[in-house]
Design an enzyme around this catalytic site. Sequence first.
Site, PDB file in Angstrom:
ATOM      1  N   ASP A  41       0.861  -1.184   0.000  1.00  0.00           N
ATOM      2  CA  ASP A  41       0.000   0.000   0.000  1.00  0.00           C
ATOM      3  C   ASP A  41       0.890   1.224   0.000  1.00  0.00           C
ATOM      4  O   ASP A  41       2.038   1.177   0.435  1.00  0.00           O
ATOM      5  CB  ASP A  41      -0.939   0.014   1.213  1.00  0.00           C
ATOM      6  CG  ASP A  41      -2.163   0.896   0.974  1.00  0.00           C
ATOM      7  OD1 ASP A  41      -3.230   0.367   0.603  1.00  0.00           O
ATOM      8  OD2 ASP A  41      -2.052   2.135   1.150  1.00  0.00           O
ATOM      9  N   CYS A  56     -14.055  -0.644  -8.597  1.00  0.00           N
ATOM     10  CA  CYS A  56     -15.107  -0.238  -7.667  1.00  0.00           C
ATOM     11  C   CYS A  56     -15.825   1.021  -8.124  1.00  0.00           C
ATOM     12  O   CYS A  56     -16.440   1.718  -7.332  1.00  0.00           O
ATOM     13  CB  CYS A  56     -14.533  -0.043  -6.275  1.00  0.00           C
ATOM     14  SG  CYS A  56     -13.279   1.243  -6.227  1.00  0.00           S
TER      15      CYS A  56
HETATM   16  N1  SAH Z   1      -8.369  -4.363  -0.655  1.00  0.00           N
HETATM   17  C1  SAH Z   1      -8.703  -3.490   0.450  1.00  0.00           C
HETATM   18  C2  SAH Z   1      -9.256  -2.150  -0.001  1.00  0.00           C
HETATM   19  C3  SAH Z   1      -8.357  -1.349  -0.928  1.00  0.00           C
HETATM   20  S1  SAH Z   1      -8.671   0.357  -0.889  1.00  0.00           S
HETATM   21  C4  SAH Z   1      -9.678  -4.215   1.394  1.00  0.00           C
HETATM   22  O1  SAH Z   1     -10.270  -5.220   1.011  1.00  0.00           O
HETATM   23  O2  SAH Z   1      -9.826  -3.756   2.528  1.00  0.00           O
HETATM   24  C5  SAH Z   1      -7.425   1.007  -1.882  1.00  0.00           C
HETATM   25  C6  SAH Z   1      -6.078   1.197  -1.193  1.00  0.00           C
HETATM   26  O3  SAH Z   1      -5.144   1.547  -2.221  1.00  0.00           O
HETATM   27  C7  SAH Z   1      -5.966   2.293  -0.156  1.00  0.00           C
HETATM   28  O4  SAH Z   1      -5.519   1.751   1.061  1.00  0.00           O
HETATM   29  C8  SAH Z   1      -4.916   3.281  -0.706  1.00  0.00           C
HETATM   30  O5  SAH Z   1      -4.042   3.796   0.293  1.00  0.00           O
HETATM   31  C9  SAH Z   1      -4.168   2.415  -1.663  1.00  0.00           C
HETATM   32  N2  SAH Z   1      -3.505   3.076  -2.798  1.00  0.00           N
HETATM   33  C10 SAH Z   1      -3.955   4.098  -3.548  1.00  0.00           C
HETATM   34  N3  SAH Z   1      -3.127   4.344  -4.576  1.00  0.00           N
HETATM   35  C11 SAH Z   1      -2.115   3.445  -4.485  1.00  0.00           C
HETATM   36  C12 SAH Z   1      -0.957   3.160  -5.262  1.00  0.00           C
HETATM   37  N4  SAH Z   1      -0.678   3.869  -6.356  1.00  0.00           N
HETATM   38  N5  SAH Z   1      -0.169   2.127  -4.887  1.00  0.00           N
HETATM   39  C13 SAH Z   1      -0.447   1.413  -3.792  1.00  0.00           C
HETATM   40  N6  SAH Z   1      -1.528   1.626  -3.014  1.00  0.00           N
HETATM   41  C14 SAH Z   1      -2.355   2.630  -3.347  1.00  0.00           C
END
Ligand code: SAH
Length: 392
Positions: free
Chosen positions: A247, A336
């Site tokens: 993340d 999403c």
């Molecule tokens: N799979 C998770 C929800 C993902 S939400 C679950 O089931 O709970 C999306 C996440 O992507 C967030 O935590 C955000 O911090 C992260 N994020 C956003 N852009 C990103 C990037 N470029 N690389 C890595 N993580 C990223």
Amino acid sequence: MRESVLKLRSGRNGILRPAHPWIYKGQLLRPELPIKGGSIVSVWTPDNKFVGRGYYNPTSDITVRLLTFKDEPLDGEFIDQKIKEAIARRASMAQKTNAYRVVFSEADSLPGLIIDLYGDTAVFQILTLGMERFTEAVVGAIRKNTAARYIYEKSDGPFRRQEALKVVKSWHGDKGNRYIQISEGKARFSIDIYEGHKTGFYLDQRSSRLAMHTVSKGKTVLDLFSYIGAFAIHAALSSAVGVTAVDIKEDWLALGRKNAALNNVSDRIEFVKADAFKYLDAAVSSGKKFDVIIVDPPSFLKTRRLLESASRGYKELNCKAMKCLNEDGVLATFSCSHNMPNAVFSAALKEAAARAGRELTILKRCRQGEDHPISRWIPETEYLKGYFFRVS
Ligand code: SAH
């Protein structure tokens, strides 16, 4: 005080989608007297037939959101009744989990209202000016109809800005805990209701996370966009041999580590702070491969205009992920955004496979959990889609 009345335009401009609660500015005649934002209004056809009753916000493109198509009063009692019905429809959820959504906005005839239950705490969000007038009724209905001891309001996010509303984050009544422990299948998670995304957790991904148990045993797993580690922890609990969670935000990784400890799987998950795109580039260059990869990015597009660039984003991301999968590996990939139709998402995935030189077999189709119901009349209520693919 008499309620304000709005009339639809005659002809094509005033045609509404059947049973759809949204009415745009251009569909309505200008009101005879100014109407205060947030007021209850009734809407009528040009030939004086009742359409429905809802609330009004002249600063929003969606000027009226209807709550009912019946000629009935919109008051605290109505809100209480709708919340009670939404809870009753989810009676079976309560037997499976202590964390689920009890009210999902338009899909439960309560536009602008979200209520999630996390154990003994209810977290709600009010997203529109019109719903804000019902805050006290919402709190009362939660008290009356749920077993929640604590009620937290987390009214924030981009929708509120569109409605010209300020952020409200506060407890109603007794103060509960910022961090709440919930359970999901075999896993337990500590969530942050003050600063976490949504109301603290992505409840909508429950069924896909639980499906990790069917693909993780003995495998190496990469959880991209891992947030607080939920997919990763399910994989580790299902005997994955090594899990990497990626993340971009340290706060979520920290909570992910705490969650791994809570589930006694810290030794099997490595949390990495990185941009997922760059992480994959590095993996491709170094030849690092995984058996299972989860790709669950935030919405790439907030509006339909950006569809093409969003589609390119999904293509690029999934192509890179496919290149990092071992033969017959599993890709669990999601979108999403309602504005990304499944057909476009699916086409992007096919092109990604062609570019990566891989074959895809659908193992499972995914969507938001049943506590986020999809109204057949309101396509916007369907937003989360995904696939488990075998990648050969
Ligand atoms: N799979 C998770 C929800 C993902 S939400 C679950 O089931 O709970 C999306 C996440 O992507 C967030 O935590 C955000 O911090 C992260 N994020 C956003 N852009 C990103 C990037 N470029 N690389 C890595 N993580 C990223």
